[in-house]
Design a protein around this motif. Sequence first.
Motif, PDB file in Angstrom:
ATOM      1  N   ALA A   1      51.400  30.076 114.961  1.00 50.78           N
ATOM      2  CA  ALA A   1      50.870  30.635 113.725  1.00 50.78           C
ATOM      3  C   ALA A   1      49.814  29.706 113.126  1.00 50.78           C
ATOM      4  N   SER A   2      48.800  30.311 112.543  1.00 49.56           N
ATOM      5  CA  SER A   2      47.763  29.512 111.902  1.00 49.56           C
ATOM      6  C   SER A   2      48.234  29.044 110.530  1.00 49.56           C
ATOM      7  N   LYS A   3      47.569  28.017 110.032  1.00 53.58           N
ATOM      8  CA  LYS A   3      47.912  27.490 108.715  1.00 53.58           C
ATOM      9  C   LYS A   3      47.785  28.587 107.662  1.00 53.58           C
ATOM     10  N   LYS A   4      46.717  29.354 107.734  1.00 49.21           N
ATOM     11  CA  LYS A   4      46.500  30.408 106.746  1.00 49.21           C
ATOM     12  C   LYS A   4      47.597  31.468 106.805  1.00 49.21           C
ATOM     13  N   SER A   5      48.031  31.839 108.001  1.00 46.05           N
ATOM     14  CA  SER A   5      49.085  32.858 108.102  1.00 46.05           C
ATOM     15  C   SER A   5      50.417  32.320 107.588  1.00 46.05           C
ATOM     16  N   ILE A   6      50.688  31.043 107.811  1.00 49.20           N
ATOM     17  CA  ILE A   6      51.916  30.424 107.291  1.00 49.20           C
ATOM     18  C   ILE A   6      51.874  30.401 105.764  1.00 49.20           C
ATOM     19  N   LEU A   7      50.742  29.990 105.203  1.00 51.66           N
ATOM     20  CA  LEU A   7      50.602  29.956 103.753  1.00 51.66           C
ATOM     21  C   LEU A   7      50.729  31.358 103.152  1.00 51.66           C
ATOM     22  N   ARG A   8      50.177  32.341 103.829  1.00 54.95           N
ATOM     23  CA  ARG A   8      50.279  33.724 103.361  1.00 54.95           C
ATOM     24  C   ARG A   8      51.746  34.177 103.332  1.00 54.95           C
ATOM     25  N   LYS A   9      52.506  33.835 104.359  1.00 53.94           N
ATOM     26  CA  LYS A   9      53.924  34.209 104.402  1.00 53.94           C
ATOM     27  C   LYS A   9      54.702  33.551 103.261  1.00 53.94           C
ATOM     28  N   ILE A  10      54.386  32.291 102.981  1.00 53.01           N
ATOM     29  CA  ILE A  10      55.047  31.594 101.869  1.00 53.01           C
ATOM     30  C   ILE A  10      54.697  32.285 100.554  1.00 53.01           C
ATOM     31  N   GLN A  11      53.434  32.607 100.378  1.00 54.54           N
ATOM     32  CA  GLN A  11      52.998  33.273  99.155  1.00 54.54           C
ATOM     33  C   GLN A  11      53.691  34.623  98.989  1.00 54.54           C
ATOM     34  N   ILE A  12      53.838  35.364 100.060  1.00 52.89           N
ATOM     35  CA  ILE A  12      54.500  36.673 100.005  1.00 52.89           C
ATOM     36  C   ILE A  12      55.933  36.517  99.523  1.00 52.89           C
ATOM     37  N   VAL A  13      56.652  35.553 100.075  1.00 52.26           N
ATOM     38  CA  VAL A  13      58.040  35.340  99.644  1.00 52.26           C
ATOM     39  C   VAL A  13      58.092  35.032  98.158  1.00 52.26           C
TER      40      VAL A  13
END
Length: 92
Positions: free
Chosen positions: A2-14
């Motif tokens: 996973a890319s950094k941006k996709s990981i950050l997006r998942k955290i933001q979604i939660v």
Amino acid sequence: MASKKSILRKIQIVITKHFDTPEDAFNFFDKSGDGKLSKKEISRLLKEAEINGFIRGIVTSKLIEGYDKDGDGYISWKEFKVAVNEISKKTK
């Protein structure tokens, strides 16, 4: 991986979809109630964000390394707010 941006997006979604405020998210994951997120508590947040086990360990360490400004090995509420604000900016 996973890319950094996709990981950050998942955290933001939660944080944004499951909680009314970032403070509610922080308090939910602060299971010990000590006002700080430990590696285990941050790992639980990442698990909720569907970050897989191997990556979760790396990301947990990187988050602490990047946002633990007082060097105590934990993420305080103040440090968490900074992280959430940066995550919000980076995922737009």
